[in-house]
Design an enzyme around this catalytic site. Sequence first.
Site, PDB file in Angstrom:
ATOM      1  N   ARG A   1       0.861  -1.185   0.000  1.00  0.00           N
ATOM      2  CA  ARG A   1       0.000   0.000   0.000  1.00  0.00           C
ATOM      3  C   ARG A   1       0.896   1.233   0.000  1.00  0.00           C
ATOM      4  NH1 ARG A   1      -3.360  -2.855  -1.596  1.00  0.00           N
ATOM      5  NH2 ARG A   1      -5.413  -3.315  -0.739  1.00  0.00           N
TER       6      ARG A   1
ATOM      7  N   GLU B   1      -2.666   7.505  -4.988  1.00  0.00           N
ATOM      8  CA  GLU B   1      -3.055   6.830  -6.232  1.00  0.00           C
ATOM      9  C   GLU B   1      -4.543   6.956  -6.551  1.00  0.00           C
ATOM     10  OE1 GLU B   1      -1.887   2.714  -5.143  1.00  0.00           O
ATOM     11  OE2 GLU B   1      -4.002   2.185  -5.413  1.00  0.00           O
TER      12      GLU B   1
ATOM     13  N   HIS C   1      -0.898  -0.186  -9.801  1.00  0.00           N
ATOM     14  CA  HIS C   1      -1.621  -1.148  -8.945  1.00  0.00           C
ATOM     15  C   HIS C   1      -2.121  -2.338  -9.783  1.00  0.00           C
ATOM     16  CE1 HIS C   1      -3.719  -1.274  -4.800  1.00  0.00           C
ATOM     17  NE2 HIS C   1      -3.597  -2.510  -5.264  1.00  0.00           N
TER      18      HIS C   1
HETATM   19  P1  NAD Z   1      -1.321 -11.509   4.930  1.00  0.00           P
HETATM   20  O1  NAD Z   1      -2.347 -11.089   5.929  1.00  0.00           O
HETATM   21  O2  NAD Z   1      -1.225 -12.940   4.545  1.00  0.00           O
HETATM   22  O3  NAD Z   1       0.124 -11.026   5.410  1.00  0.00           O
HETATM   23  C1  NAD Z   1       0.373  -9.766   5.968  1.00  0.00           C
HETATM   24  C2  NAD Z   1       1.478  -9.932   6.962  1.00  0.00           C
HETATM   25  O4  NAD Z   1       1.819  -8.638   7.459  1.00  0.00           O
HETATM   26  C3  NAD Z   1       1.080 -10.802   8.167  1.00  0.00           C
HETATM   27  O5  NAD Z   1       2.054 -11.803   8.398  1.00  0.00           O
HETATM   28  C4  NAD Z   1       1.019  -9.806   9.310  1.00  0.00           C
HETATM   29  O6  NAD Z   1       1.364 -10.360  10.572  1.00  0.00           O
HETATM   30  C5  NAD Z   1       2.066  -8.793   8.857  1.00  0.00           C
HETATM   31  N1  NAD Z   1       1.995  -7.534   9.583  1.00  0.00           N
HETATM   32  C6  NAD Z   1       0.909  -6.935  10.140  1.00  0.00           C
HETATM   33  N2  NAD Z   1       1.286  -5.826  10.800  1.00  0.00           N
HETATM   34  C7  NAD Z   1       2.635  -5.735  10.656  1.00  0.00           C
HETATM   35  C8  NAD Z   1       3.615  -4.828  11.126  1.00  0.00           C
HETATM   36  N3  NAD Z   1       3.278  -3.780  11.900  1.00  0.00           N
HETATM   37  N4  NAD Z   1       4.901  -5.033  10.798  1.00  0.00           N
HETATM   38  C9  NAD Z   1       5.260  -6.099  10.042  1.00  0.00           C
HETATM   39  N5  NAD Z   1       4.387  -7.018   9.585  1.00  0.00           N
HETATM   40  C10 NAD Z   1       3.089  -6.817   9.895  1.00  0.00           C
HETATM   41  O7  NAD Z   1      -1.601 -10.592   3.656  1.00  0.00           O
HETATM   42  P2  NAD Z   1      -1.116 -10.850   2.158  1.00  0.00           P
HETATM   43  O8  NAD Z   1      -2.183 -11.554   1.415  1.00  0.00           O
HETATM   44  O9  NAD Z   1       0.274 -11.405   2.181  1.00  0.00           O
HETATM   45  O10 NAD Z   1      -1.108  -9.350   1.592  1.00  0.00           O
HETATM   46  C11 NAD Z   1      -0.161  -8.410   2.063  1.00  0.00           C
HETATM   47  C12 NAD Z   1      -0.526  -7.025   1.548  1.00  0.00           C
HETATM   48  O11 NAD Z   1      -0.380  -6.985   0.147  1.00  0.00           O
HETATM   49  C13 NAD Z   1      -2.013  -6.630   1.755  1.00  0.00           C
HETATM   50  O12 NAD Z   1      -2.220  -6.088   3.045  1.00  0.00           O
HETATM   51  C14 NAD Z   1      -2.237  -5.603   0.681  1.00  0.00           C
HETATM   52  O13 NAD Z   1      -1.979  -4.313   1.216  1.00  0.00           O
HETATM   53  C15 NAD Z   1      -1.179  -5.933  -0.357  1.00  0.00           C
HETATM   54  N6  NAD Z   1      -1.750  -6.359  -1.645  1.00  0.00           N
HETATM   55  C16 NAD Z   1      -1.424  -5.666  -2.766  1.00  0.00           C
HETATM   56  C17 NAD Z   1      -1.923  -6.050  -4.003  1.00  0.00           C
HETATM   57  C18 NAD Z   1      -1.560  -5.338  -5.283  1.00  0.00           C
HETATM   58  O14 NAD Z   1      -2.180  -5.593  -6.332  1.00  0.00           O
HETATM   59  N7  NAD Z   1      -0.562  -4.460  -5.310  1.00  0.00           N
HETATM   60  C19 NAD Z   1      -2.789  -7.147  -4.066  1.00  0.00           C
HETATM   61  C20 NAD Z   1      -3.077  -7.856  -2.905  1.00  0.00           C
HETATM   62  C21 NAD Z   1      -2.553  -7.455  -1.695  1.00  0.00           C
END
Ligand code: NAD
Length: 332
Positions: A236, A265, A297
């Site tokens: 994000r 964005e 994105h």
């Molecule tokens: P997920 O929930 O499986 O993993 C997120 C991880 O971040 C978890 O292990 C969680 O414990 C950790 N986390 C939470 N707070 C934290 C902190 N303060 N410091 C460090 N780690 C922390 O989620 P995911 O499916 O792996 O997705 C991750 C991120 O990817 C989503 O939150 C979203 O913002 C982003 N995303 C982007 C796109 C894109 O098209 N660009 C698409 C999907 C997801």
Amino acid sequence: MKTAVYSARRYDQTLLLRANAQSGAGHELVFLQDRLDSGTAQLCSGCEAVAAFVNDDLGAPVLERLAAQGIRFVTTRSTGFNHIDIQAARRLGITVARVADYSPYSVAEFAVGLLLAVNRKIARASMRTREGNFELDGLMGFDLHGKTVGVIGTGKIGALFARIMAGFGCTVLGSDVHRNPDFKALGGRYVEREALFAASDVISLHCPLTEATRYLVNAQTLAATKPGCILVNTSRGALVDTEAAIAALKSGQLRGLAIDVYEQEASLFFQDLSSTIITDDVIQRLVSFPNVIVTGHQAFFTEEAIGQIMQTTIDNLSDFATGASLGERLVA
Ligand code: NAD
């Protein structure tokens, strides 16, 4: 259920209609190209539900307008839900659901692609050869093999990204508030965030945007990174203070920056602005750097991921309509 689908692009329409037909759900879908905000909230009049996307505004004022028009259910076509004011939704009695799970490979693989593109200057080289310029000056990168890669957020996407990086022969460091056994199993080592910043040649962000993670990359943390680090952000935009990143690119502290997400964005991405004057000077400055790659994105944008997102969106509508459990798709 009669549902207003905001920020609907052609592929949303085609694939949602297909999922709706295949599942026999029979929801009445009203497609709106507009982004949801306080000016467009009235367009869902007569609907019971809203299907939103990542740059739709679902802050308290907009949710209040939706509730006043009888909206009882919001489903977001994303895993992240930082664009929704959850407290306000609860207060207004609006149920909120998301897509808990879709191909994490889509984003992890794209993050690797961005890293390779910025390190090896692939986009720049391609632009050169189109002009008949086969010069190599300015295109040198470094081997990823043997380098240290820091992964912030080692959940589904972060752990997959780490696995691919381990396959390149990198040392993988992780920072997370939870420990993922998959990350440890591939040889990843958890360290404090400061140690990760100090040791990593590459840092890739995969944690959600929360109050705890907003601007986790800022002037202070950038000053403490290993000089010449490459930063990749597919998570994000507001995880990174963009002005601070620009300063670090100017000083050379950052060797490269590859982003698929950008804090501002919402007013730019998912639309063709090529015939307009872009007034966001920060993004314009960023895209002027030869060592920066910006994509709009698109990390999630694979056939597999989109198919799952659309199917889950239809399932969410059906489960809410029938009172079935939304399980981990339920946000509020
Ligand atoms: P997920 O929930 O499986 O993993 C997120 C991880 O971040 C978890 O292990 C969680 O414990 C950790 N986390 C939470 N707070 C934290 C902190 N303060 N410091 C460090 N780690 C922390 O989620 P995911 O499916 O792996 O997705 C991750 C991120 O990817 C989503 O939150 C979203 O913002 C982003 N995303 C982007 C796109 C894109 O098209 N660009 C698409 C999907 C997801």
